[in-house]
Design a protein around this motif. Structure first.
Motif, PDB file in Angstrom:
ATOM      1  N   HIS A   1       0.819  -1.215   0.000  1.00  0.00           N
ATOM      2  CA  HIS A   1       0.000   0.000   0.000  1.00  0.00           C
ATOM      3  C   HIS A   1       0.855   1.269   0.000  1.00  0.00           C
ATOM      4  O   HIS A   1       0.310   2.379   0.014  1.00  0.00           O
ATOM      5  CB  HIS A   1      -0.904   0.016   1.238  1.00  0.00           C
ATOM      6  N   GLY A   2       2.169   1.106   0.019  1.00  0.00           N
ATOM      7  CA  GLY A   2       3.062   2.260   0.039  1.00  0.00           C
ATOM      8  C   GLY A   2       3.056   3.001   1.349  1.00  0.00           C
ATOM      9  O   GLY A   2       3.373   4.200   1.400  1.00  0.00           O
ATOM     10  N   SER A   3       2.742   2.291   2.435  1.00  0.00           N
ATOM     11  CA  SER A   3       2.583   2.972   3.725  1.00  0.00           C
ATOM     12  C   SER A   3       3.679   2.656   4.742  1.00  0.00           C
ATOM     13  O   SER A   3       3.647   3.190   5.851  1.00  0.00           O
ATOM     14  CB  SER A   3       1.220   2.610   4.335  1.00  0.00           C
ATOM     15  N   MET A   4       4.650   1.833   4.379  1.00  0.00           N
ATOM     16  CA  MET A   4       5.725   1.523   5.325  1.00  0.00           C
ATOM     17  C   MET A   4       6.848   2.549   5.249  1.00  0.00           C
ATOM     18  O   MET A   4       7.281   3.096   6.258  1.00  0.00           O
ATOM     19  CB  MET A   4       6.285   0.125   5.065  1.00  0.00           C
ATOM     20  N   PHE A   5       7.330   2.813   4.037  1.00  0.00           N
ATOM     21  CA  PHE A   5       8.463   3.717   3.830  1.00  0.00           C
ATOM     22  C   PHE A   5       8.057   4.917   2.983  1.00  0.00           C
ATOM     23  O   PHE A   5       7.080   4.860   2.225  1.00  0.00           O
ATOM     24  CB  PHE A   5       9.615   2.977   3.133  1.00  0.00           C
ATOM     25  N   THR A   6       8.828   5.983   3.096  1.00  0.00           N
ATOM     26  CA  THR A   6       8.567   7.167   2.269  1.00  0.00           C
ATOM     27  C   THR A   6       8.928   6.920   0.812  1.00  0.00           C
ATOM     28  O   THR A   6       8.403   7.572  -0.084  1.00  0.00           O
ATOM     29  CB  THR A   6       9.363   8.367   2.804  1.00  0.00           C
ATOM     30  N   SER A   7       9.835   5.985   0.576  1.00  0.00           N
ATOM     31  CA  SER A   7      10.292   5.679  -0.781  1.00  0.00           C
ATOM     32  C   SER A   7       9.518   4.497  -1.353  1.00  0.00           C
ATOM     33  O   SER A   7       9.415   3.443  -0.711  1.00  0.00           O
ATOM     34  CB  SER A   7      11.792   5.349  -0.771  1.00  0.00           C
TER      35      SER A   7
END
Length: 325
Positions: free
Chosen positions: A64-70
């Protein structure tokens, strides 16, 4: 929900370390305890299986793209963890995105969800079709044989996406290669028998826990299902997903995925921030809340009744139409 959406790279690394280290420790402990007594080994196998579920939740948040900023970090960490969870990351991420886009929509079932028929659809099946559906929804299959088959065998090929270009194939085959490399090293180090005695129970138990969690998150009596013309995303998110109110240690072990209605409302919120949302908005605790004991009552619920707008059991359907069920 905007203030809760920002990923925190330091916290992400901490959560990964806080999962990987105890997982590896529990795995080694299970291997060391098997020669002493199998029951002692189970004391380590169960925590290892639970921690594998937590690894899956971290992989899930990467998707979901929610762990890291990249995005690059999310994708490569997700792919690496996918080797440990036996889940091809890119292939799974696509099907899971479809699940979020269509959850609770009766006209768009079949994407990363548990097959659920309406009463009318079930009645229209042939006798053999009804038997297949009843077998599929049997608890032994749903929470035992099915999860093991899904993670050990089905994820080895991009089933359902074989004609969708190279990405599903690259994802599954690269994951398979990673699995083969790690398993090969472990077998070389400790032997085939010891490896199977430890790894198979961990995978089977972890898979069953994962499928159980997914089941109770969407398969409860007053879940929300609507046809496309009446379906609304936010309404489906809040009322079509449960709040599985587990004890805090189990919430930690399962990556707070029980706060599923909030997750569906905003999938970009990191899993470690979900409890804070319940503290800040306590009214969310009463929406779709299920305790562990209440969740057991969800097991017989197998058919969606469009008239009463709730899930019902085969038994209740039989009482209504005894000649047909």
């Amino acid at each position: 929900m905007m203030p809760y959406k920002d990923p925190d790279d330091r916290r992400a690394l901490f959560e990964i370390a806080a999962t990987i280290v105890p997982f590896a420790t529990a795995w080694v402990a299970a291997w060391a305890l098997w020669p002493v007594h199998p029951l002692l080994a189970l004391l380590a196998v169960f925590p290892a299986a639970g921690l594998m579920v937590r690894l899956f939740i971290i992989q899930h948040d990467c998707g979901h793209g929610s762990m890291f900023t990249s995005r690059l970090a999310n994708d490569w960490v997700g792919r690496a963890i996918g080797v440990l969870t036996l889940t091809p990351y890119d292939y799974w991420r696509h099907s899971h995105a479809l699940h979020h886009a269509s959850s609770g929509n009766l006209d768009k079932r079949g994407f990363g969800d548990i097959d659920t028929l309406t009463v009318d659809e079930y009645m229209a099946l042939s006798r053999s079709g009804r038997l297949r559906y009843r077998l599929y929804r049997h608890p032994l299959v749903m929470f035992g044989i099915g999860p093991a088959y899904l993670f050990i065998f089905r994820h080895r090929l991009p089933v359902g996406a074989m004609d969708k270009g190279p990405v599903p194939w690259v994802s599954t085959l690269a994951t398979n290669a990673g699995i083969a490399a790690i398993y090969g090293l472990l077998i070389y180090a400790i032997g085939l028998k010891a490896f199977l005695l430890v790894q198979v129970p961990i995978v089977v138990i972890g898979a069953s826990i994962g499928v159980w969690l997914f089941y109770v998150q969407h398969q409860f009596e007053h879940a929300h299902w609507e046809r496309t013309e009446e379906w609304q995303r936010d309404n489906a998110a809040l009322h079509g997903s449960s709040f599985y109110d587990l004890p805090k240690p189990l919430m930690w072990l399962t990556g707070n995925i029980g706060i599923h209605h909030v997750h569906h409302l905003s999938s970009r919120i990191p899993f470690h921030r979900l409890p804070q949302i319940l503290k800040d908005y306590p009214e969310l605790k009463e929406i779709g809340r299920l305790t562990f004991w209440q969740s057991l009552k969800c097991v017989p619920l197998t058919l969606w009744d469009e008239q009463s707008k709730r899930l019902i059991s085969f038994r209740e359907a039989r009482r209504r139409m005894p000649a047909a069920v």
